[in-house]
Design an enzyme around this catalytic site. Structure first.
Site, mmCIF file in Angstrom:
data_model
loop_
_atom_site.group_PDB
_atom_site.id
_atom_site.type_symbol
_atom_site.label_atom_id
_atom_site.label_comp_id
_atom_site.label_asym_id
_atom_site.label_seq_id
_atom_site.Cartn_x
_atom_site.Cartn_y
_atom_site.Cartn_z
ATOM 1 N N CYS A 182 0.848 -1.183 0.000
ATOM 2 C CA CYS A 182 0.000 0.000 0.000
ATOM 3 C C CYS A 182 0.884 1.234 0.000
ATOM 4 O O CYS A 182 2.025 1.195 0.466
ATOM 5 C CB CYS A 182 -0.909 0.027 1.224
ATOM 6 S SG CYS A 182 -2.077 -1.347 1.300
ATOM 7 N N GLY A 232 -0.085 -0.155 -5.058
ATOM 8 C CA GLY A 232 -1.440 -0.670 -4.921
ATOM 9 C C GLY A 232 -2.349 -0.047 -5.948
ATOM 10 O O GLY A 232 -2.346 1.179 -6.105
ATOM 11 N N ASN A 271 -0.190 0.748 6.018
ATOM 12 C CA ASN A 271 0.538 -0.162 5.136
ATOM 13 C C ASN A 271 1.160 -1.241 6.000
ATOM 14 O O ASN A 271 1.948 -0.943 6.890
ATOM 15 C CB ASN A 271 1.634 0.590 4.360
ATOM 16 C CG ASN A 271 2.496 -0.335 3.523
ATOM 17 O OD1 ASN A 271 2.067 -1.408 3.121
ATOM 18 N ND2 ASN A 271 3.717 0.074 3.245
ATOM 19 N N GLY A 272 0.772 -2.496 5.753
ATOM 20 C CA GLY A 272 1.315 -3.597 6.533
ATOM 21 C C GLY A 272 0.266 -4.632 6.837
ATOM 22 O O GLY A 272 -0.789 -4.689 6.197
ATOM 23 N N TYR A 287 11.831 -5.806 -5.442
ATOM 24 C CA TYR A 287 10.691 -5.713 -6.349
ATOM 25 C C TYR A 287 9.771 -4.516 -6.112
ATOM 26 O O TYR A 287 9.419 -3.809 -7.045
ATOM 27 C CB TYR A 287 9.876 -7.010 -6.246
ATOM 28 C CG TYR A 287 8.595 -7.040 -7.038
ATOM 29 C CD1 TYR A 287 8.600 -7.275 -8.408
ATOM 30 C CD2 TYR A 287 7.369 -6.846 -6.413
ATOM 31 C CE1 TYR A 287 7.417 -7.313 -9.142
ATOM 32 C CE2 TYR A 287 6.181 -6.886 -7.126
ATOM 33 C CZ TYR A 287 6.204 -7.125 -8.487
ATOM 34 O OH TYR A 287 5.043 -7.157 -9.205
#
Length: 518
Positions: free
Chosen positions: A42, A68, A144-145, A282
């Site tokens: 995210c 995202g 985010n997580g 990535y």
């Protein structure tokens, strides 16, 4: 990992597991390409003290779109005594926000979120930021997580009367923060209750708060623009709006931004840092700076490390774009082999498109990447990719190269084999679906149909970052989880809870709300 020579493609041996129908016809309808690669995380962005906070947040989210693509949202505020304004919807940032939407989001403070679902399905009710009006006033949160104790906390909160509107673990954090202070709750004590990976931006009526878990799994940085403070998951968002990068939020730090400036709290027990290595491999954009190092430079060095470990005589090095570009460049530079863009990516394909599987069996692969056959015909080709998860897509690429007349195809991967699931916010599949967890290197090589195969090892991958190994989470490669996890944990745990509730409601003995009334 050792190199393996392969002279023929034994399709029948693996056809049951991977849906292969013939050597040159690959059934990749399930999984689709978006499922074959690790899903994104995210993106978070925040602004405090700028008259164009919503517009800046829009551009910040635009720069973080790679993190995202399922939904996007922005919440704005003008400070105490004014109502929070919110707009969010499913889709890309440019699809969710236009001029009309942004003009309605007046305010000098804003937080924004672009989402890939790590816990909870991809629906509008799970789109963030979440907003609540409670005894502490208005609050909004972007996360985010992934929380590893989400189920336990939600059970506890529901027993105490909390009502949840979503199936996302992020809402649990909001419920904890909203509990009244006279019950012994404080913002810091609430944050100490959650476990797992979390970078947060929280907006109250007076403050903007940035939080990073004590392991530092997910990135979060602080910048400044025209006297205003800005927060972002990656520094590439600062570059777009010409903000000055100040520093990264430290693991375990709670940074409070208000009219008086900045102050920091460290409410968590110190932990060994465990930054997610896959950000370098990535996820992060190559123009971002993480840990003081440019991500693109790290990926190039990973390619060099890979070339030193697994050299090969070849005529051309090509990348699987875009995530393999820099590693392929480093690989080619190290061995002095020409580097070329033989795969052409269609940048205008969204996440959803028709899949006419009966007409074009590998449409899902070819629609995003098309091969320039003239560049690889009659050549010994090295294909460099950042990772191989299930192997389905990688195998289809090899088939394309063989069909184009490549004499040899050698596969090089700029990270170690993925053998373990991630419970901290990356949607790696269950271990039994990971190709490296089901096959030996020789079997993977044979399944892919390549002449040789080489994975970068953990040591070389870490060395490419220039940082010590004890700063990273490497659980998806090694199985050593920095924080113990429930083996049954998965992203749909909240949906399973709803299904249990529905099952109870169908039983004759389900609770009666008004049983005591006459």
């Amino acid at each position: 990992m050792q190199l393996v020579r392969n002279d023929s493609l034994n399709v029948a041996r693996f056809s049951g597991s991977f849906g292969v129908t013939s050597p040159d016809k690959i059934d990749i309808v399930e999984p689709t390409e978006t499922e074959a690669y690790p899903r994104h995380e995210c993106g978070l962005f925040g602004v405090f003290g700028h008259p164009n906070a919503a517009v800046l947040t829009y551009y910040g989210l635009f720069a973080l779109q790679h993190r995202g693509q399922e939904s996007a949202g922005i919440v704005t505020s003008n400070g105490p005594g004014t109502s929070f304004l919110v707009h969010k919807d499913m889709g890309l940032v440019s699809q969710v926000f236009g001029q009309a939407e942004l003009e309605k989001l007046k305010g000098t403070r804003a937080i924004g979120h672009t989402r890939y679902s790590t816990t909870g399905t991809s629906t509008i009710k799970n789109a963030q930021p979440f907003v609540v009006d409670c005894v502490r006033g208005q609050m909004a949160i972007a996360h985010n997580g992934n929380l590893i104790n989400a189920d336990l906390l939600r059970d506890e909160l529901e027993r105490k009367g909390s009502i949840f509107q979503t199936t996302a673990d992020s809402e649990i954090i909001l419920h904890l923060l909203a509990r009244p202070a006279d019950n012994g709750a404080s913002v810091l004590s609430a944050l100490r209750r959650i476990e797992g990976a979390f970078s947060l931006i929280i907006m109250s009526e007076r403050e903007l708060i940035a939080v990073r878990d004590p392991f530092g799994w997910r990135p979060l940085s602080l910048g400044k623009l025209d006297g205003a403070y800005v927060l972002a998951s990656e520094t590439c968002a600062f570059d777009l709006i010409h903000a000055e990068f100040i520093r990264e939020i430290k693991p375990g730090e709670v940074l409070i931004i208000d009219e008086d400036g900045l102050r920091s709290e460290f409410p968590f027990q110190p932990q060994q840092p465990a930054f997610c290595m896959f950000e370098y491999v990535y996820f992060a954009r190559p123009d971002s700076i993480i840990g003081g190092v440019n991500v693109g430079k790290v990926r190039t060095e990973m390619g060099r490390e890979l070339a030193r470990k697994f050299p090969v005589e070849a005529d051309i090095v090509i990348a699987v774009p875009d995530s393999g570009n820099y590693a392929a460049l480093g690989f080619a530079q190290e061995l002095n082999i020409p580097y070329s863009h033989a795969f052409v990516r269609n940048h205008y394909i969204g996440r959803s498109f028709l899949q006419p599987s009966q007409l074009i069996r590998d449409f899902d692969v070819r629609v995003k990447l098309n091969l320039i056959k003239e560049m690889v015909a009659d050549k010994r080709v090295v294909v460099v990719d950042d990772s191989i998860v299930r192997g389905t897509t990688a195998r289809a690429r090899v088939v394309n190269l063989r069909e184009a007349g490549a004499k040899e195809v050698h596969m090089r991967v700029s990270c170690p084999p993925h053998r373990f699931a991630c419970h901290y916010g990356i949607d790696f599949p269950y271990p039994e679906k990971l190709i490296a967890n089901k096959m030996s290197m020789e079997e993977i090589c044979e399944y892919l149909g390549v002449d040789s195969l080489g994975y970068l090892d953990v040591e070389g991958m870490v060395r490419a970052t220039g940082q010590p190994v004890n700063k990273f989470c490497l659980a998806c490669f090694t199985g050593n989880y920095p924080l113990p996890v429930d083996p049954a944990l998965d992203k749909f745990i909240m949906e399973k809870r709803e299904n249990r509730s529905k099952a109870l409601a169908d039983q004759e003995t389900h609770p009666t709300l008004f049983a005591d009334l006459k």
